[in-house]
Design an enzyme around this catalytic site. Sequence first.
Site, PDB file in Angstrom:
ATOM      1  N   LYS A 102     -30.810  -7.133  15.628  1.00 34.90           N
ATOM      2  CA  LYS A 102     -30.704  -6.461  14.328  1.00 34.90           C
ATOM      3  C   LYS A 102     -29.537  -7.078  13.583  1.00 34.90           C
ATOM      4  O   LYS A 102     -28.602  -7.591  14.184  1.00 34.90           O
ATOM      5  CB  LYS A 102     -30.437  -4.963  14.527  1.00 34.90           C
ATOM      6  CG  LYS A 102     -30.734  -4.129  13.303  1.00 34.90           C
ATOM      7  CD  LYS A 102     -32.215  -3.858  13.189  1.00 34.90           C
ATOM      8  CE  LYS A 102     -32.556  -2.975  12.031  1.00 34.90           C
ATOM      9  NZ  LYS A 102     -33.947  -2.507  12.114  1.00 34.90           N
TER      10      LYS A 102
HETATM   11  P1  NAD Z   1     -35.793   1.322   1.863  1.00 33.17           P
HETATM   12  O1  NAD Z   1     -34.487   0.747   1.509  1.00 33.17           O
HETATM   13  O2  NAD Z   1     -37.040   0.722   1.343  1.00 33.17           O
HETATM   14  O3  NAD Z   1     -35.809   2.890   1.453  1.00 33.17           O
HETATM   15  C1  NAD Z   1     -34.832   3.790   1.863  1.00 33.17           C
HETATM   16  C2  NAD Z   1     -35.073   5.134   1.195  1.00 33.17           C
HETATM   17  O4  NAD Z   1     -34.110   6.079   1.687  1.00 33.17           O
HETATM   18  C3  NAD Z   1     -34.923   5.111  -0.326  1.00 33.17           C
HETATM   19  O5  NAD Z   1     -35.880   5.980  -0.914  1.00 33.17           O
HETATM   20  C4  NAD Z   1     -33.510   5.690  -0.532  1.00 33.17           C
HETATM   21  O6  NAD Z   1     -33.358   6.324  -1.806  1.00 33.17           O
HETATM   22  C5  NAD Z   1     -33.475   6.711   0.572  1.00 33.17           C
HETATM   23  N1  NAD Z   1     -32.111   7.101   0.935  1.00 33.17           N
HETATM   24  C6  NAD Z   1     -31.008   6.318   0.993  1.00 33.17           C
HETATM   25  N2  NAD Z   1     -29.941   7.066   1.316  1.00 33.17           N
HETATM   26  C7  NAD Z   1     -30.395   8.331   1.493  1.00 33.17           C
HETATM   27  C8  NAD Z   1     -29.776   9.566   1.821  1.00 33.17           C
HETATM   28  N3  NAD Z   1     -28.461   9.638   2.067  1.00 33.17           N
HETATM   29  N4  NAD Z   1     -30.562  10.668   1.924  1.00 33.17           N
HETATM   30  C9  NAD Z   1     -31.885  10.590   1.678  1.00 33.17           C
HETATM   31  N5  NAD Z   1     -32.526   9.454   1.342  1.00 33.17           N
HETATM   32  C10 NAD Z   1     -31.773   8.345   1.256  1.00 33.17           C
HETATM   33  O7  NAD Z   1     -35.811   1.390   3.478  1.00 33.17           O
HETATM   34  P2  NAD Z   1     -37.083   1.374   4.432  1.00 33.17           P
HETATM   35  O8  NAD Z   1     -37.410  -0.029   4.737  1.00 33.17           O
HETATM   36  O9  NAD Z   1     -38.104   2.314   3.923  1.00 33.17           O
HETATM   37  O10 NAD Z   1     -36.429   1.967   5.785  1.00 33.17           O
HETATM   38  C11 NAD Z   1     -36.266   3.360   6.001  1.00 33.17           C
HETATM   39  C12 NAD Z   1     -36.022   3.623   7.472  1.00 33.17           C
HETATM   40  O11 NAD Z   1     -37.130   3.124   8.226  1.00 33.17           O
HETATM   41  C13 NAD Z   1     -34.783   2.965   8.052  1.00 33.17           C
HETATM   42  O12 NAD Z   1     -34.236   3.810   9.036  1.00 33.17           O
HETATM   43  C14 NAD Z   1     -35.337   1.704   8.702  1.00 33.17           C
HETATM   44  O13 NAD Z   1     -34.510   1.240   9.757  1.00 33.17           O
HETATM   45  C15 NAD Z   1     -36.646   2.226   9.225  1.00 33.17           C
HETATM   46  N6  NAD Z   1     -37.654   1.169   9.452  1.00 33.17           N
HETATM   47  C16 NAD Z   1     -38.089   0.366   8.443  1.00 33.17           C
HETATM   48  C17 NAD Z   1     -39.059  -0.592   8.691  1.00 33.17           C
HETATM   49  C18 NAD Z   1     -39.634  -1.454   7.605  1.00 33.17           C
HETATM   50  O14 NAD Z   1     -40.648  -2.134   7.878  1.00 33.17           O
HETATM   51  N7  NAD Z   1     -39.113  -1.455   6.403  1.00 33.17           N
HETATM   52  C19 NAD Z   1     -39.561  -0.752   9.997  1.00 33.17           C
HETATM   53  C20 NAD Z   1     -39.106   0.081  11.005  1.00 33.17           C
HETATM   54  C21 NAD Z   1     -38.143   1.047  10.720  1.00 33.17           C
END
Ligand code: NAD
Length: 411
Positions: A102
């Site tokens: 990561k």
């Molecule tokens: P992203 O940046 O696209 O979206 C993040 C979202 O969380 C946004 O809507 C943002 O406004 C919101 N956010 C930020 N701070 C916040 C807070 N304090 N309270 C509430 N909402 C808040 O990120 P993503 O890619 O959707 O990832 C989200 C989660 O999923 C992370 O934990 C990431 O590790 C996990 N994840 C993502 C992927 C992927 O393919 N993108 C894969 C596996 C896991």
Amino acid sequence: MKAFDATQYYFDRAANLMDLSENIRRLLATPKREIQVQVAVERDNGEVATFIGYRVQHDNTRGPMKGGLRYHQDVDLDEVRSLAALMTWKTAVVNIPYGGAKGGIAVNPSQLSPWELERITRKFVDEIHDLVGPDTDIPAPDMGTNAAVMAWFMNQYSKYHGFAPACVTGKPVELHGLPGREEATGRGVGIFAYKLASRLKRKPSETRVAIQGFGNVGTHAAKFLHESEFKVVAVSDVSGGYYRPGGLNVPAVLQYALERQGHLTGYTEAEKITNAQLLELDVDLLIPAALGGVLTAENAARVKAPLIIEAANGPTLPEADAIFDERGTIVLPDILANAGGVTASYFEWVQNRQHYQWGLNRVRQELDHVLSAAFESVWELASQRKVSLRTAAYIVGIGRVGRATILGGIL
Ligand code: NAD
């Protein structure tokens, strides 16, 4: 409890139920390599800004290391280390030939221009390019990063190493990306919600869902759940939560966010609540899809949802997990629940190495196949051994990495 301690706690809890020597346990838990670099760039106004970038490479026994790249102001070594370990167990649970890694940069991307983000990304690649690559360690999008960041990453990497589209995944489809990669994590969450509902004989149309986070994962999860007739009653982003007990108009909320660079601020067709309130709503399924560490000893007892799908990485701290266990709350753990993303990333990497573009139907079919098999093996093991889904998933993951480590030899 810090993020890595939480991951370690879950690892230990499963390892205690396995036939693993103390020495092998220590080997499996210790990251192979931790990289910290300076990322100094010139801002648009001419000032110099210096950020810290990290890459933790946890384990490569089963294949090249794989894991996202996060841009967020709270990124630190402990968090990246914890997320890297999660990737090792996650790639093993879904049985794809990867290890875990990561990365991240401690920066708030919303305060930077696209030009500044591009410079930061390229500078980070300048610092780490010799330590990553298609056969070594392959980054992908995570919080705060997207396909554009992956395109800059690939372009900068290729200046040093030549044509190498497989050096990152989650690229734009027009630039060696995979159709369906962007939706894959949210789609996987949808697949798992459906499987859980079937196992529990619960009708999707009678399952009220709250989703925290409306980024890549949250929006696609909302879309797929809505299409499968689940009743999405609340969503949120950093601006707060939006709640409509009778069910949100999901296509309208998605359109609203699409027109505002992904933000929900100002959405008026629902009651405005806080992110903390969203977690405690009277719903049947709660999906944290934003930050880690949001379900804690403090709020767990007030969480009413009997089902939780961890779309985010590390949303549940061990104290909260114990409360959920005791109360019979079913938690589908992150290392399974959000594995749709890394699984589609694997397909993208295969596509890049084959130099043959996959179609969307093939991606969706194979994703469904891999995730369904992983779900069934974890569910079976949990029932047989009478342990939580989290402990069962860790047992599956640790077992695969442990056996590969011993078979490959350690010297
Ligand atoms: P992203 O940046 O696209 O979206 C993040 C979202 O969380 C946004 O809507 C943002 O406004 C919101 N956010 C930020 N701070 C916040 C807070 N304090 N309270 C509430 N909402 C808040 O990120 P993503 O890619 O959707 O990832 C989200 C989660 O999923 C992370 O934990 C990431 O590790 C996990 N994840 C993502 C992927 C992927 O393919 N993108 C894969 C596996 C896991």
